[in-house]
Scaffold this motif. Sequence first.
Motif, PDB file in Angstrom:
ATOM      1  N   GLN A 144      82.662 -44.948 -59.105  1.00 33.42           N
ATOM      2  CA  GLN A 144      82.694 -44.474 -57.726  1.00 33.42           C
ATOM      3  C   GLN A 144      82.282 -43.004 -57.636  1.00 33.42           C
ATOM      4  O   GLN A 144      81.701 -42.569 -56.639  1.00 33.42           O
ATOM      5  N   SER A 158      80.696 -48.456 -56.716  1.00 33.25           N
ATOM      6  CA  SER A 158      81.924 -49.101 -57.178  1.00 33.25           C
ATOM      7  C   SER A 158      81.753 -50.608 -57.345  1.00 33.25           C
ATOM      8  O   SER A 158      82.347 -51.218 -58.243  1.00 33.25           O
ATOM      9  N   SER A 176      86.190 -52.704 -54.004  1.00 30.12           N
ATOM     10  CA  SER A 176      85.518 -51.523 -53.481  1.00 30.12           C
ATOM     11  C   SER A 176      86.041 -51.178 -52.088  1.00 30.12           C
ATOM     12  O   SER A 176      86.264 -50.001 -51.765  1.00 30.12           O
TER      13      SER A 176
END
Length: 264
Positions: A144, A158, A176
């Motif tokens: 991320q 992510s 995510s």
Amino acid sequence: MTLIDAIILAVIEGLTEFLPVSSTGHMILASSFMGIASDPFVKLFTIAIQLGAILSVVVLYFKRFFKTIGFYVKLLVAFIPAAIFGLLLSKKIDQMLESPMTVAISLVAGGVILLFVDKWFNQPTIHEEEEISYLTALKIGFFQCLAMIPGTSRSGASIVGGMSMKLSRKVAAEFSFFLAVPTMFAATGKKLFDFYKEGNTISHDQIQLLVIANVIAFIVALLAIKSFIGYLNKHGFKVFGWYRIIAGLIIIVLIYSGHNLQII
């Protein structure tokens, strides 16, 4: 910023925040075409309207957020890398935000990756969020952090990170979304703190713009998330890859044609 500007940006935020296409890249194009001047409130606005998008995740996955303590621990573990690097690299990130070319290159590079990600990670072994280990959550958190490069896409980074850890497309996308909640809350809180620390204030009209924009972002994000999961299960990421490449090339063409693009 006018009410129409606020509504358009809120729709863009709701549509793009959870898709792997980079909301930042779309904000560049929209703000450039609309001629929105960059000022402290506009910069705050583009972060604060994420709260509406956050609520859409909580509403859609309400039961998940009241399931187990382990769920929250995983989110905390995955959030830690972004919290640390965000504080350490905040000045560098701000510098990169001044470069539309950085966004354009990130869009194109990320698009190329999305063209092949379904082939690279096509044998998932994790099909439920409960199967995600704390170490896997931490690794996804590091992926991320790539989104600190403007144009990369937080959700895209992510999700790809999750798939590289053997998560199915659906589980990677949903995790995510969950991870977006603490990440966006932290980003909004920091932006508000910096805004007031610099001596800025918010007028009554600006508060109204924020409220309206958050409601719109919430509604649009609800639809975007539900549509994205359904499409993703059937078709994968290729269309998003081509979309990113085209968007990045458009920005590059605009830059070289003399347009003064700015990131708000």
